[in-house]
Scaffold this motif. Structure first.
Motif, mmCIF file in Angstrom:
data_model
loop_
_atom_site.group_PDB
_atom_site.id
_atom_site.type_symbol
_atom_site.label_atom_id
_atom_site.label_comp_id
_atom_site.label_asym_id
_atom_site.label_seq_id
_atom_site.Cartn_x
_atom_site.Cartn_y
_atom_site.Cartn_z
ATOM 1 N N MET A 160 0.834 -1.208 0.000
ATOM 2 C CA MET A 160 0.000 0.000 0.000
ATOM 3 C C MET A 160 0.867 1.257 0.000
ATOM 4 O O MET A 160 0.595 2.224 -0.716
ATOM 5 C CB MET A 160 -0.903 0.024 1.239
ATOM 6 C CG MET A 160 -2.092 -0.884 1.192
ATOM 7 S SD MET A 160 -3.106 -0.644 2.689
ATOM 8 C CE MET A 160 -4.336 -1.899 2.434
ATOM 9 N N ALA A 161 1.909 1.236 0.827
ATOM 10 C CA ALA A 161 2.774 2.404 0.937
ATOM 11 C C ALA A 161 3.537 2.651 -0.360
ATOM 12 O O ALA A 161 3.642 3.797 -0.828
ATOM 13 C CB ALA A 161 3.748 2.224 2.098
ATOM 14 N N GLU A 162 4.058 1.593 -0.974
ATOM 15 C CA GLU A 162 4.898 1.753 -2.157
ATOM 16 C C GLU A 162 4.085 1.967 -3.431
ATOM 17 O O GLU A 162 4.475 2.761 -4.296
ATOM 18 C CB GLU A 162 5.794 0.520 -2.310
ATOM 19 C CG GLU A 162 6.838 0.389 -1.202
ATOM 20 C CD GLU A 162 7.631 -0.901 -1.302
ATOM 21 O OE1 GLU A 162 7.292 -1.747 -2.178
ATOM 22 O OE2 GLU A 162 8.576 -1.083 -0.498
ATOM 23 N N ALA B 253 -3.468 5.138 2.109
ATOM 24 C CA ALA B 253 -4.740 4.408 2.087
ATOM 25 C C ALA B 253 -5.859 5.308 2.597
ATOM 26 O O ALA B 253 -5.641 6.184 3.439
ATOM 27 C CB ALA B 253 -4.644 3.158 2.948
ATOM 28 N N GLU B 254 -7.031 5.088 2.030
ATOM 29 C CA GLU B 254 -8.241 5.768 2.505
ATOM 30 C C GLU B 254 -9.269 4.708 2.882
ATOM 31 O O GLU B 254 -9.531 3.795 2.102
ATOM 32 C CB GLU B 254 -8.839 6.678 1.422
ATOM 33 C CG GLU B 254 -8.305 8.073 1.446
ATOM 34 C CD GLU B 254 -9.148 9.030 0.611
ATOM 35 O OE1 GLU B 254 -8.851 10.224 0.625
ATOM 36 O OE2 GLU B 254 -10.104 8.570 -0.048
ATOM 37 N N ILE B 255 -9.820 4.832 4.083
ATOM 38 C CA ILE B 255 -10.826 3.879 4.546
ATOM 39 C C ILE B 255 -12.082 4.650 4.915
ATOM 40 O O ILE B 255 -12.024 5.624 5.674
ATOM 41 C CB ILE B 255 -10.332 3.086 5.776
ATOM 42 C CG1 ILE B 255 -9.009 2.386 5.467
ATOM 43 C CG2 ILE B 255 -11.384 2.071 6.201
ATOM 44 C CD1 ILE B 255 -8.420 1.656 6.665
ATOM 45 N N THR B 256 -13.211 4.215 4.359
ATOM 46 C CA THR B 256 -14.489 4.862 4.645
ATOM 47 C C THR B 256 -15.363 3.938 5.467
ATOM 48 O O THR B 256 -15.553 2.772 5.112
ATOM 49 C CB THR B 256 -15.223 5.242 3.336
ATOM 50 O OG1 THR B 256 -14.405 6.152 2.592
ATOM 51 C CG2 THR B 256 -16.556 5.912 3.644
ATOM 52 N N CYS B 257 -15.887 4.455 6.567
ATOM 53 C CA CYS B 257 -16.778 3.662 7.424
ATOM 54 C C CYS B 257 -18.102 3.451 6.710
ATOM 55 O O CYS B 257 -18.748 4.411 6.280
ATOM 56 C CB CYS B 257 -16.996 4.392 8.751
ATOM 57 S SG CYS B 257 -18.182 3.566 9.837
ATOM 58 N N GLN B 258 -18.517 2.202 6.594
ATOM 59 C CA GLN B 258 -19.785 1.892 5.929
ATOM 60 C C GLN B 258 -20.978 2.464 6.679
ATOM 61 O O GLN B 258 -21.980 2.827 6.083
ATOM 62 C CB GLN B 258 -19.961 0.374 5.806
ATOM 63 C CG GLN B 258 -19.155 -0.274 4.703
ATOM 64 C CD GLN B 258 -19.474 -1.750 4.596
ATOM 65 O OE1 GLN B 258 -19.341 -2.492 5.557
ATOM 66 N NE2 GLN B 258 -19.905 -2.187 3.429
ATOM 67 N N PHE B 259 -20.871 2.540 7.996
ATOM 68 C CA PHE B 259 -22.025 2.912 8.804
ATOM 69 C C PHE B 259 -22.302 4.412 8.829
ATOM 70 O O PHE B 259 -23.455 4.821 8.992
ATOM 71 C CB PHE B 259 -21.847 2.412 10.242
ATOM 72 C CG PHE B 259 -22.009 0.937 10.382
ATOM 73 C CD1 PHE B 259 -23.270 0.358 10.442
ATOM 74 C CD2 PHE B 259 -20.904 0.101 10.431
ATOM 75 C CE1 PHE B 259 -23.433 -1.013 10.557
ATOM 76 C CE2 PHE B 259 -21.056 -1.270 10.555
ATOM 77 C CZ PHE B 259 -22.320 -1.826 10.614
ATOM 78 N N CYS B 260 -21.254 5.234 8.708
ATOM 79 C CA CYS B 260 -21.484 6.681 8.808
ATOM 80 C C CYS B 260 -20.870 7.490 7.679
ATOM 81 O O CYS B 260 -21.095 8.700 7.583
ATOM 82 C CB CYS B 260 -20.985 7.208 10.155
ATOM 83 S SG CYS B 260 -19.179 7.203 10.316
ATOM 84 N N THR C 67 -7.888 9.008 6.355
ATOM 85 C CA THR C 67 -6.768 8.984 5.412
ATOM 86 C C THR C 67 -5.478 8.617 6.133
ATOM 87 O O THR C 67 -5.142 9.203 7.179
ATOM 88 C CB THR C 67 -6.604 10.361 4.742
ATOM 89 O OG1 THR C 67 -7.815 10.691 4.046
ATOM 90 C CG2 THR C 67 -5.452 10.336 3.744
ATOM 91 N N PHE C 68 -4.761 7.663 5.575
ATOM 92 C CA PHE C 68 -3.471 7.243 6.107
ATOM 93 C C PHE C 68 -2.413 7.500 5.030
ATOM 94 O O PHE C 68 -2.500 6.949 3.924
ATOM 95 C CB PHE C 68 -3.502 5.762 6.485
ATOM 96 C CG PHE C 68 -4.448 5.456 7.614
ATOM 97 C CD1 PHE C 68 -4.001 5.453 8.927
ATOM 98 C CD2 PHE C 68 -5.794 5.186 7.363
ATOM 99 C CE1 PHE C 68 -4.881 5.178 9.975
ATOM 100 C CE2 PHE C 68 -6.670 4.913 8.406
ATOM 101 C CZ PHE C 68 -6.208 4.918 9.713
ATOM 102 N N THR C 69 -1.460 8.357 5.341
ATOM 103 C CA THR C 69 -0.414 8.699 4.377
ATOM 104 C C THR C 69 0.608 7.567 4.277
ATOM 105 O O THR C 69 0.589 6.604 5.071
ATOM 106 C CB THR C 69 0.309 9.980 4.802
ATOM 107 O OG1 THR C 69 0.999 9.729 6.047
ATOM 108 C CG2 THR C 69 -0.679 11.130 4.993
ATOM 109 N N GLU C 70 1.512 7.707 3.334
ATOM 110 C CA GLU C 70 2.584 6.731 3.184
ATOM 111 C C GLU C 70 3.411 6.651 4.475
ATOM 112 O O GLU C 70 3.791 5.569 4.919
ATOM 113 C CB GLU C 70 3.478 7.143 2.008
ATOM 114 C CG GLU C 70 4.536 6.139 1.659
ATOM 115 C CD GLU C 70 5.309 6.534 0.389
ATOM 116 O OE1 GLU C 70 6.335 5.915 0.116
ATOM 117 O OE2 GLU C 70 4.834 7.470 -0.317
ATOM 118 N N GLN C 71 3.621 7.814 5.107
ATOM 119 C CA GLN C 71 4.382 7.857 6.345
ATOM 120 C C GLN C 71 3.622 7.158 7.491
ATOM 121 O O GLN C 71 4.233 6.482 8.333
ATOM 122 C CB GLN C 71 4.681 9.306 6.738
ATOM 123 C CG GLN C 71 5.679 10.012 5.827
ATOM 124 C CD GLN C 71 5.089 10.377 4.460
ATOM 125 O OE1 GLN C 71 3.871 10.560 4.350
ATOM 126 N NE2 GLN C 71 5.947 10.435 3.435
#
Length: 288
Positions: free
Chosen positions: A257-259, A264-271, A276-280
Motif C-alpha cells: 500500500m505504501a509503495e 490508504a483511505e478507509i471509509t466507514c460503511q455505517f457513517c 486517510t493514512f499517508t505513506e508515512q
C-alpha cells in the motif's frame, strides 16, 4: 435528540413503546445521501433496531440485517442499550414512488429474504435468530420476528415521511406487546383498537405524534409511562479502530500500500466518515 417512551397499561397486561426517530433517520439520510425509497427502508430498519435495543438489558449490542434479493440489497443496523444506533443500506439510490399519489414504495422492491437479529450479550456467544421477510415493508417483518422468534404477540407500526424535496420530515413508530396474564377480553379490545387506528403516516403527521401514538394505542384506558429515553444516530468508528484493522493485514500488504498507492483511505460503511493514512502513516505502522 430523539426519544423513546416506554409505557404499560394499568392492568399490567400490555406494554407499548413509542418513538420519535426523526433526527436519527435525518442524520442517516445526510450521511449516506440516500434517495427516497432507500431513505425510508433504512429509516424503518433503524427504528426497528431502536425498539429491539430498548428491549434488552446490560451492555448488549444488537445487529439487525434485512437481507433482500432485489433492489435494496442488504440493510445493516447496529444498536446498543444506551440509545445509540447506526446503519447503512447497500443500494442508496432506490427512488420509486406511486405515480398517482407520490407514495414512496419499499415492500415490492425488497424481494425475498430474511430478517436476521444478532444479540451480543458480551459473553462471546451471540444469539442469532432468522425469520423470513413476509412483506418487505420491514414493520410487518419485524412484528413477525417478535411473534415467531421471541414468542411475544406484537403489533408494530413504523414509518418515515419525506417532504416535497424528499428530505426526512418526520420518522417514528410504536410497538405494542401482549404480556402474560392478559385476558381474552382485553386482547380483543386492543386488537380492535389497533385495527381501527389511523395509518401510522397519519399519526406521525400530528403536531404531537408521540401523544397521538399513545392515544391511538390505549384509547380511553389508563396507562403509566415507565421511562423516557434519549435515542439517536451515533457511530463508534475511530482512526484508532481502523489503524488496528490495518495492522491485521500484515507488513507485506501494508508495504505494498505504501509503495504502490502511497497511502490508504478507509471509509466507514455505517457513517460515511473517511480516514486517510499517508505513506508515512503506513510506514509507522510497519515499524511498530
Amino acid at each position: 435528540m430523539d426519544k423513546l417512551i416506554k409505557s404499560i397499561s394499568s392492568s399490567g397486561s400490555f406494554r407499548a413503546y413509542v418513538l420519535d426517530s426523526t433526527e436519527t433517520v435525518r442524520t442517516a439520510q445526510e450521511k449516506h445521501q440516500t434517495l427516497s425509497s432507500s431513505t425510508v427502508a433504512l429509516g424503518r430498519t433503524l427504528i426497528a433496531n431502536q425498539i429491539l435495543a430498548a428491549n434488552q438489558k446490560g451492555d448488549s449490542k444488537i445487529t439487525v440485517k434485512v437481507i433482500g434479493d432485489s433492489s435494496f440489497g442488504h440493510i445493516i443496523s447496529v444498536a446498543d442499550t444506551k440509545g445509540h444506533v447506526k446503519g447503512y443500506i447497500q443500494n442508496t439510490g432506490v427512488d420509486i414512488k406511486k405515480t398517482a399519489t407520490g407514495e414512496v414504495l419499499v415492500g415490492p422492491f425488497m424481494g425475498n429474504g430474511h430478517f436476521v437479529t444478532i444479540i451480543d450479550y458480551g459473553t462471546g456467544n451471540p444469539y442469532t435468530s432468522t425469520t423470513p421477510l413476509i412483506s418487505g415493508e420491514i414493520g410487518e417483518d419485524f412484528a413477525y420476528y417478535l411473534t415467531e422468534s421471541e414468542q411475544t404477540p406484537s403489533a408494530v407500526g413504523l414509518n418515515v415521511l419525506l417532504d416535497q424535496d424528499d428530505k426526512v420530515k418526520v420518522a417514528g413508530g410504536f410497538m405494542l406487546q401482549v404480556l402474560p396474564g392478559a385476558t381474552e377480553e382485553e386482547i380483543a379490545r386492543y386488537e380492535k383498537r389497533i385495527q381501527e387506528m389511523p395509518a401510522i403516516s397519519t399519526l406521525l403527521e400530528s403536531d404531537d405524534h408521540i401523544n397521538a401514538l399513545l392515544s391511538a394505542i390505549y384509547g380511553d384506558e389508563d396507562y403509566k409511562v415507565l421511562s423516557e429515553e434519549e435515542i439517536g444516530f451515533a457511530c463508534d468508528c475511530s482512526r484508532q479502530r481502523f489503524e488496528a484493522a490495518l495492522i491485521t493485514l500484515g507488513n507485506a500488504e501494508l508495504k505494498a500500500m505504501a509503495e504502490e498507492d502511497h497511502g490508504a483511505e478507509i471509509t466507514c460503511q455505517f457513517c460515511g466518515e473517511t480516514y486517510t493514512f499517508t505513506e508515512q502513516d503506513l510506514e509507522a505502522l510497519i515499524n511498530d
